[in-house]
Design a protein around this motif. Sequence first.
Motif, PDB file in Angstrom:
ATOM      1  N   HIS A 166       0.833  -1.193   0.000  1.00  0.00           N
ATOM      2  CA  HIS A 166       0.000   0.000   0.000  1.00  0.00           C
ATOM      3  C   HIS A 166       0.876   1.254   0.000  1.00  0.00           C
ATOM      4  N   HIS A 176      -0.087  -5.986   0.812  1.00  0.00           N
ATOM      5  CA  HIS A 176      -1.460  -6.503   0.762  1.00  0.00           C
ATOM      6  C   HIS A 176      -1.419  -8.033   0.757  1.00  0.00           C
ATOM      7  N   ARG A 206     -10.528  -3.635  -5.446  1.00  0.00           N
ATOM      8  CA  ARG A 206     -10.780  -4.756  -4.531  1.00  0.00           C
ATOM      9  C   ARG A 206      -9.595  -5.036  -3.596  1.00  0.00           C
ATOM     10  N   GLY A 208      -7.314  -5.197  -0.526  1.00  0.00           N
ATOM     11  CA  GLY A 208      -7.693  -5.153   0.883  1.00  0.00           C
ATOM     12  C   GLY A 208      -7.331  -3.817   1.530  1.00  0.00           C
ATOM     13  N   GLY A 209      -8.286  -3.217   2.226  1.00  0.00           N
ATOM     14  CA  GLY A 209      -8.029  -1.957   2.921  1.00  0.00           C
ATOM     15  C   GLY A 209      -8.339  -0.740   2.083  1.00  0.00           C
ATOM     16  N   HIS A 210      -8.554  -0.927   0.761  1.00  0.00           N
ATOM     17  CA  HIS A 210      -8.892   0.227  -0.082  1.00  0.00           C
ATOM     18  C   HIS A 210     -10.336   0.630   0.151  1.00  0.00           C
ATOM     19  N   VAL A 211     -10.514   1.931   0.310  1.00  0.00           N
ATOM     20  CA  VAL A 211     -11.875   2.438   0.538  1.00  0.00           C
ATOM     21  C   VAL A 211     -12.272   3.269  -0.673  1.00  0.00           C
ATOM     22  N   HIS A 218     -18.112   5.905   2.420  1.00  0.00           N
ATOM     23  CA  HIS A 218     -17.062   4.881   2.383  1.00  0.00           C
ATOM     24  C   HIS A 218     -17.627   3.541   1.933  1.00  0.00           C
ATOM     25  N   TYR A 219     -16.871   2.891   1.055  1.00  0.00           N
ATOM     26  CA  TYR A 219     -17.323   1.578   0.586  1.00  0.00           C
ATOM     27  C   TYR A 219     -16.105   0.680   0.407  1.00  0.00           C
ATOM     28  N   GLU A 220     -16.138  -0.490   0.949  1.00  0.00           N
ATOM     29  CA  GLU A 220     -15.072  -1.471   0.756  1.00  0.00           C
ATOM     30  C   GLU A 220     -15.630  -2.645  -0.016  1.00  0.00           C
ATOM     31  N   LYS A 222     -16.406  -6.297  -1.463  1.00  0.00           N
ATOM     32  CA  LYS A 222     -16.460  -7.610  -0.801  1.00  0.00           C
ATOM     33  C   LYS A 222     -16.225  -8.683  -1.848  1.00  0.00           C
ATOM     34  N   HIS A 231     -19.863   3.548  -6.619  1.00  0.00           N
ATOM     35  CA  HIS A 231     -18.824   3.530  -5.586  1.00  0.00           C
ATOM     36  C   HIS A 231     -17.426   3.707  -6.159  1.00  0.00           C
TER      37      HIS A 231
END
Lengths: 415, 221
Positions: A166, A176, A206, A208-211, A218-220, A222, A231
Amino acid sequence: MIGGLAMIVGRSLRQHALSTVVTVASAALGSGLVMAVFAVSEQSKEAFSGGPVGFDAVLGARGSELQLVLNTVFHLETSPGNLPWEKYVAMKEDRRVERAIPYAVGDNLEGFRIVGTTAELFEDAERFRLVGDSRLFDPERREALLGSTVARELGLRIGSRVHPSHGLEHNEHHDHDEEYVIVGVFEPSNSPNDRVVWIPIEGIFRMGGHVLRGSGEHYEAKPGEEIEDEHKEVSAVLLKFRGGNRTGQTFSNQINLEEKDATLAWPIGKSMAELFNKLGWVNRILEVVAYLVVAVAAGSILASLYNTMNERRREFAILRALGARRRTVFSAIVVEAGTIAALGAALGFAVYYGILLAAAAVVQRQTGVVLEAGAWHPALALTPAGMLAMGVLAGCLPAYKAYATDVAANLVPTS
Amino acid sequence: MLEVLDLKKAYRSPDGEEQVVLDIPRFALGAKEQVALMGTSGSGKTTLLNVIAGILRPDSGKVLFEGEDLAALSESARDKHRARNVGYVFQTFNLLQGYTALDNVLLGMMFGPGADRAFAKELLDELGLGDRLKYRPSQLSVGQQQRVALARALANRPKLVLADEPTGNLDPRYAQEALELIQRLCAEHDAALLLVSHDEKVLARFERSETLEDLNAGVRA
């Protein structure tokens, strides 16, 4: 007469070999520095602002056009922010836009920037040529393509597996969990793209940890769940227009003057040219320093010749007694000074190429941009000519001293 | 060939006084003639040679060389005259230290009619230096240096050779030999010789000799 001059000059240069070498070296340094300062600055400007990049403009978040270009085209600096995905879609669907390529950044692979994009970018076969068994990534999978420098420096090849980190600076604690497989390596393009790791833009969304904040919330992402366009975000969109400048101007007016949340860097070269113009004062200082070195070189020619005049008074008196004219003696010293300057100017090309190659290596290592070492610049002709003129001028004072030698008084002893 | 008429030359001493060095009503030298000019140290022998060579311009009077007055010529024209017509042998030889024996001879030629490498080698060979062409003055004996200086003086086939105390730096045993060599070569090369010396033994070798004190009528008075 010319043979006599050549003999006198050649003999003196050999007799005073050490000072000849030192003054030639200082003239070479001065000459080489001046050529390098002019050529490197010009070539840098050309390389960063004049080179074709395959696109007309860059659309990004509201902010500096320069930062947008540096970030998107040269893969330097941080992104000024993100744009909602709908901006990209709007551009892509606009009839005036021939190509619109989204970029998403924010990760790195051991310091090399990772850019999430679409495979459409690589349709430009001029700039993106895959080597050997390479293939483009599948946008649905965790697959990556490597610029030639990345592959070479990290020792990666097709089939290698990597973990993105990251941020834009490498930090092993920020790796990541996602593992990417290298499926292709590009041939060297001598451009900043050689230093980039390309992955599907979906991969950035996609990671991990990216918003994602495309909708304002905020959307992560899945696993296994489709990401709604609302988004999604992009760092920038590279644009190629239909209709050339007129379209570019229309978009520029529309986005830069009427919108509040986006910036269009158009034309791309303009921002870089403005940067170089703003940094012009640095060049002026370097030029002044280089001129001073030339002046010191000319001064050292003057000093080294002038200091030998006393020991050479008898030589001049003998030459005059043999029938040499005053102007012959004067010319001998001027030619000697000119020869030192000419040798220095010739060796200056070695200094120039040395500096240029070093600068080009540093620039290429840092940015991927290639400076052309063999490129012509007027300084390559004017500087040696100037050095020669300075040398000849510097020779005039000691030459006058030789010219004014009292023949009878220096043909010792008298009776 | 050479005629000096009413020649006057004076120097200003450090305390500002004018000192007349030369005041010669008349002095003449025929073509191919060999003359020894005697004079004590400081009597103006070198100054006279420098005036005849065109290095110095007289304050007044004439220096006629084949009818042309050197005193009336520009410095550049006198340089040209010297390069073409005059060979000069100095007491200390005045060879250029960084140059080989051959180059010393060739350099003198370059200011005159042009370098003639074959003739330069022939001269040095004639003077017994055929195997020393590439030697620098510091690598030659005093006698060899003098022979290089003589070759240089004769290299442009001058009509007049001026020799300023040419044996002054030589061993007495070799001095006579050197003198004989200078006279013989000047005769063989059809050059007149004006040799100045303070050594009375030199007189005996010349059919004609003068003393500067006799010539210098004005100074004597």
